[in-house]
Design an enzyme around this catalytic site. Structure first.
Site, PDB file in Angstrom:
ATOM      1  CB  CYS A  16      -0.901  -0.001   1.234  1.00  0.00           C
ATOM      2  SG  CYS A  16      -1.924   1.489   1.391  1.00  0.00           S
ATOM      3  CB  CYS A  43      -0.317   2.277   5.629  1.00  0.00           C
ATOM      4  SG  CYS A  43      -0.999   0.695   5.091  1.00  0.00           S
ATOM      5  CB  CYS A  69      -4.097   2.937   6.024  1.00  0.00           C
ATOM      6  SG  CYS A  69      -3.946   2.768   4.232  1.00  0.00           S
ATOM      7  CB  CYS A  99      -9.473  -4.034 -11.452  1.00  0.00           C
ATOM      8  SG  CYS A  99      -9.153  -2.859 -12.734  1.00  0.00           S
TER       9      CYS A  99
END
Length: 140
Positions: free
Chosen positions: A51, A54, A103, A125
């Site tokens: 991510c 985070c 997060c 996706c």
């Protein structure tokens, strides 16, 4: 970060300071990057996709496949608890939104039963701008 749950809690002001305006629009406001514009659409490097907000591990390159949809596609998250799924009724349709479990940032959408030859028949996706690829380096 909440030490008991591992969740990341920041104010919207803190998110705006940490993320570029484009990252903020996608990750915190649920926008979508233009198809074929993301850096990981055609990426073939071996590694872990994290991510961008985070750093949580979300997907692995082994589960990435070419779906020709314009965004990086994965058939499974790195761990079932890495993402959360939410009903999305925007744009006049019903879809399943994918968010980072740590997060709560918007990542993209998941679609099921589209006829892809994958072990799960799912297509996560995901916006490239929501990810950071951590390449796997061979041990010498």
């Amino acid at each position: 970060m909440d030490e008991t749950t591992g969740s990341v809690h920041r104010t919207e002001e803190e998110w705006r300071e940490r993320l570029s305006s484009q990252e903020y629009a996608v990750l915190r406001q649920g926008a979508t990057e233009q198809p074929w514009s993301g850096e990981y659409v055609s990426a073939t490097s071996v590694g872990v996709y994290r991510c961008r907000a985070c750093g949580a591990e979300l997907f692995r390159s082994a589960e990435k496949f070419e779906s020709h949809c314009g965004w990086p596609s994965f058939y499974d998250p790195a761990d079932s608890s890495a993402v959360t799924l939410h009903e999305d009724r925007t744009l006049g349709m019903i879809r399943t939104e994918v968010r980072c479990a740590r997060c709560r940032s918007h990542l993209g959408h998941v679609f099921h039963g589209e006829g892809y030859s994958t072990p799960t028949d799912d297509r996560y996706c995901i916006n490239s701008i929501a990810l950071t690829l951590e390449p796997e380096h061979p041990v010498a």
